[in-house]
Design a protein around this motif. Structure first.
Motif, PDB file in Angstrom:
ATOM      1  N   THR A  14      -1.480 -21.764  72.383  1.00  0.00           N
ATOM      2  CA  THR A  14      -1.748 -21.783  70.943  1.00  0.00           C
ATOM      3  C   THR A  14      -3.019 -20.989  70.638  1.00  0.00           C
ATOM      4  O   THR A  14      -3.060 -20.208  69.683  1.00  0.00           O
ATOM      5  N   ASP A  18      -3.512 -17.435  68.502  1.00  0.00           N
ATOM      6  CA  ASP A  18      -4.507 -17.359  67.431  1.00  0.00           C
ATOM      7  C   ASP A  18      -5.442 -16.170  67.662  1.00  0.00           C
ATOM      8  O   ASP A  18      -5.707 -15.400  66.737  1.00  0.00           O
ATOM      9  N   ASN A  22      -5.509 -12.748  65.197  1.00  0.00           N
ATOM     10  CA  ASN A  22      -6.703 -12.530  64.382  1.00  0.00           C
ATOM     11  C   ASN A  22      -7.573 -11.376  64.853  1.00  0.00           C
ATOM     12  O   ASN A  22      -8.633 -11.142  64.285  1.00  0.00           O
TER      13      ASN A  22
END
Length: 177
Positions: A14, A18, A22
């Protein structure tokens, strides 16, 4: 001295997603491993699992990218090129100097069929890093398997830039006609 709580594989994956979603630049396996506190090999396994689950992650010569972040260019086309290995650097630099993103290289192998390798370079610095890695690893170009014949998927902000890219390659004798 406080001890960090060890993350589960799912928590780590996870976080990887992320970080990739980003970040505007590719992240290397080593960078991700350091951030996650695991080995690069663990990251390779995590990325493989994330890709198997349908996440649009691509391994490039500069690191991993999340593809939805790379869709800023509006126009795309496939071009056919032919040249000896020593002209590869000239070809790539001509394209990136026009602001073209060179996404991949494709060849038609007599045994394996279509082979595609990600390049994902869009500027001179990335291109030079790509060539540095080729030389460091003594790797061959895919086009060496087909007598120099290969395809590239290229993209740019507009059709005019793609037309200019093709013209420049044609003038350099690098475009297959």
């Amino acid at each position: 001295m406080t001890e960090k709580k060890k993350r589960t594989g799912e928590e780590r994956r996870t976080l990887l997603l992320d970080w990739l979603q980003n970040e505007k630049r590719p992240l290397t396996g080593s960078e991700l491993a350091e951030k996650a506190g695991v080995s690069r090999q663990v990251i390779v396994g995590d990325i493989t699992l994330l890709k198997a689950r349908g996440n649009p992650i691509m391994a490039t010569s500069q690191g991993y990218i999340y593809l939805e972040k790379q869709t800023e260019t509006a126009c795309e086309r496939i071009i056919a090129c032919v040249h000896p290995p020593e002209k590869t650097e000239e070809e790539l630099l001509l394209l990136v100097d026009l602001g073209v993103l060179v996404k991949d290289v494709k060849i038609e192998h007599p045994v394996y069929g279509d082979l595609t390798a990600s390049i994902m370079v869009s500027n001179r610095k990335e291109a030079l890093r790509f060539f540095e890695r080729i030389h460091e690893t003594n790797a061959a170009y895919l086009s060496e398997l087909t007598g120099g014949v290969h395809l590239h998927t290229i993209s740019a902000k507009d059709e005019e830039t793609l037309n200019e890219a093709e013209q420049v390659l044609k003038e350099a004798g690098l475009l297959l006609e």
